[in-house]
Enzyme design. Structure first.
Site, PDB file in Angstrom:
ATOM      1  N   PRO A   1      -6.441  -5.038  -3.716  1.00 15.48           N
ATOM      2  CA  PRO A   1      -5.309  -4.640  -4.570  1.00 15.48           C
ATOM      3  C   PRO A   1      -4.449  -3.580  -3.890  1.00 15.48           C
ATOM      4  O   PRO A   1      -4.957  -2.602  -3.367  1.00 15.48           O
ATOM      5  CB  PRO A   1      -5.978  -4.084  -5.830  1.00 15.48           C
ATOM      6  CG  PRO A   1      -7.396  -3.873  -5.494  1.00 15.48           C
ATOM      7  CD  PRO A   1      -7.724  -4.645  -4.265  1.00 15.48           C
ATOM      8  N   GLU A   2      -3.155  -3.814  -3.861  1.00 15.80           N
ATOM      9  CA  GLU A   2      -2.215  -2.860  -3.286  1.00 15.80           C
ATOM     10  C   GLU A   2      -1.519  -2.115  -4.425  1.00 15.80           C
ATOM     11  O   GLU A   2      -1.797  -2.352  -5.598  1.00 15.80           O
ATOM     12  CB  GLU A   2      -1.199  -3.615  -2.421  1.00 15.80           C
ATOM     13  CG  GLU A   2      -1.857  -4.251  -1.208  1.00 15.80           C
ATOM     14  CD  GLU A   2      -1.183  -3.850   0.091  1.00 15.80           C
ATOM     15  OE1 GLU A   2      -0.475  -2.830   0.108  1.00 15.80           O
ATOM     16  OE2 GLU A   2      -1.376  -4.564   1.082  1.00 15.80           O
TER      17      GLU A   2
ATOM     18  N   LYS B   1      -3.085   4.479  -4.491  1.00 13.30           N
ATOM     19  CA  LYS B   1      -3.800   3.249  -4.862  1.00 13.30           C
ATOM     20  C   LYS B   1      -5.012   3.557  -5.740  1.00 13.30           C
ATOM     21  O   LYS B   1      -5.917   2.739  -5.862  1.00 13.30           O
ATOM     22  CB  LYS B   1      -4.227   2.487  -3.606  1.00 13.30           C
ATOM     23  CG  LYS B   1      -3.105   1.601  -3.087  1.00 13.30           C
ATOM     24  CD  LYS B   1      -3.585   0.607  -2.070  1.00 13.30           C
ATOM     25  CE  LYS B   1      -3.466   1.142  -0.669  1.00 13.30           C
ATOM     26  NZ  LYS B   1      -3.677   0.102   0.361  1.00 13.30           N
TER      27      LYS B   1
ATOM     28  N   ARG C   1      -3.546  -2.838  12.906  1.00 16.18           N
ATOM     29  CA  ARG C   1      -3.175  -3.643  11.740  1.00 16.18           C
ATOM     30  C   ARG C   1      -2.206  -4.741  12.165  1.00 16.18           C
ATOM     31  O   ARG C   1      -1.308  -4.497  12.976  1.00 16.18           O
ATOM     32  CB  ARG C   1      -2.495  -2.773  10.667  1.00 16.18           C
ATOM     33  CG  ARG C   1      -3.264  -1.522  10.291  1.00 16.18           C
ATOM     34  CD  ARG C   1      -4.563  -1.850   9.571  1.00 16.18           C
ATOM     35  NE  ARG C   1      -4.376  -2.609   8.357  1.00 16.18           N
ATOM     36  CZ  ARG C   1      -4.154  -2.070   7.163  1.00 16.18           C
ATOM     37  NH1 ARG C   1      -4.084  -0.765   7.034  1.00 16.18           N
ATOM     38  NH2 ARG C   1      -4.008  -2.821   6.087  1.00 16.18           N
TER      39      ARG C   1
END
Ligand SMILES: [Zn+2]
Length: 287
Positions: free
Chosen positions: A2-3, A59, A277
């Site tokens: 989940p972002e 977050k 990333r």
């Protein structure tokens, strides 16, 4: 994982469902990974507290807790009205980071407890808040005066945003993901906002002009707001006892589309690893 938009959506869903309810008692599982605070501390902080509100910080899901006496005293209520627009004057927070696979479910007490349930908060309404996390990257903790280290992406002013990045030698993509600068921007939304701002992810942050940084600010706001708007319609599914993920994904323009044609110019989307990333961009549209 989940972002920010998903966590915002989950926080709103939980707020609509359990804000105002009281935590009667707490059960914690025996697996140690999910607990960042000591079990005795978590239980002591949560039990007999009213959930004043649930909000997103970066977050993290943050449950603002207040004692029942506080909640019902007239002086406290008057204070709450006076301080309406400032931070809530609650005494402690329960902080939940969902990690990769964490879920916070609102269940009726008689519903079977799912496998990988690590914490249960039994509520005065007869319902239960259950933290379920198969992969155990999620974290539960308690705190006082919790604050994220970086600026809140949806609240930061445009010029403050610009100043966060000026003079930084790291790639702009890494700077966007740096949680000490901005809290809660993840890989997907960093790539998507860089595409909309027409900036390549590998550019040094310091090389971006003021105008490009303003464009990036606008793009990031847009991307996050659109994703939150999409998530809003699936909240009830997400917090439902079945735990089904129901998010309507934002249509990604570059993220995960390596080799596919750019939606604007048809050039194949590239993928490059930057600071560990994966980053996705259009070599034609982004400079
Ligand atoms: Zn393009």
């Amino acid at each position: 994982m989940p972002e920010l938009p998903e966590v915002e959506t989950i926080a709103r869903g939980l707020a609509g469902s359990v804000a105002g309810d009281v935590i009667d008692s707490v059960w914690l599982g025996t697996k140690p990974e999910p607990f960042k605070s000591r079990a005795v501390e978590i239980i002591g902080t949560l039990e007999a507290k009213r959930i004043a509100q649930i909000r997103r910080v970066g977050k993290h899901l943050v449950f603002d807790l207040e004692t029942r006496e506080q909640a019902s005293s007239p002086a406290r209520r008057a204070g709450a009205i006076r301080a309406k627009s400032s931070q809530p004057r609650t005494e402690a927070q329960w902080i939940v980071h969902l990690g990769m696979t964490g879920r916070m479910l609102v269940c009726q007490a008689d519903q079977p407890v799912a496998k990988h349930t690590h914490a249960i908060a039994r509520l005065a309404s007869g319902r239960e808040l259950r933290f379920v996390d198969p992969r155990r990257f999620g974290r539960l903790s308690v705190a006082r005066g919790f604050q994220a280290p970086g600026s809140e992406p949806l609240e930061v002013e445009r010029e403050s945003f610009v100043n966060l990045f000026r003079g930084r030698k790291t790639p702009i993509k890494s700077a966007l993901l740096n949680q000490k600068l901005l809290s809660g921007v993840g890989n997907i939304y960093a790539d998507e906002s860089l595409f909309r701002a027409a900036v390549r992810p590998r550019r040094r942050a310091a090389s971006l002009t003021r105008e490009e940084l303003r464009r990036l600010y606008r793009a990031l706001q847009e991307v996050l707001q659109e994703a939150i708007a999409l998530g809003g319609s699936s909240v009830s599914d997400y917090v439902g006892a079945d735990g089904e993920e129901g998010f309507f994904q934002l249509q990604h323009r570059v993220y995960g589309r390596q080799g596919e044609p750019c939606l604007v110019c048809k050039t194949p989307i590239k993928r490059r690893v930057i600071a560990g990333r994966s980053s996705h961009y259009c070599p034609h549209c982004q400079r």
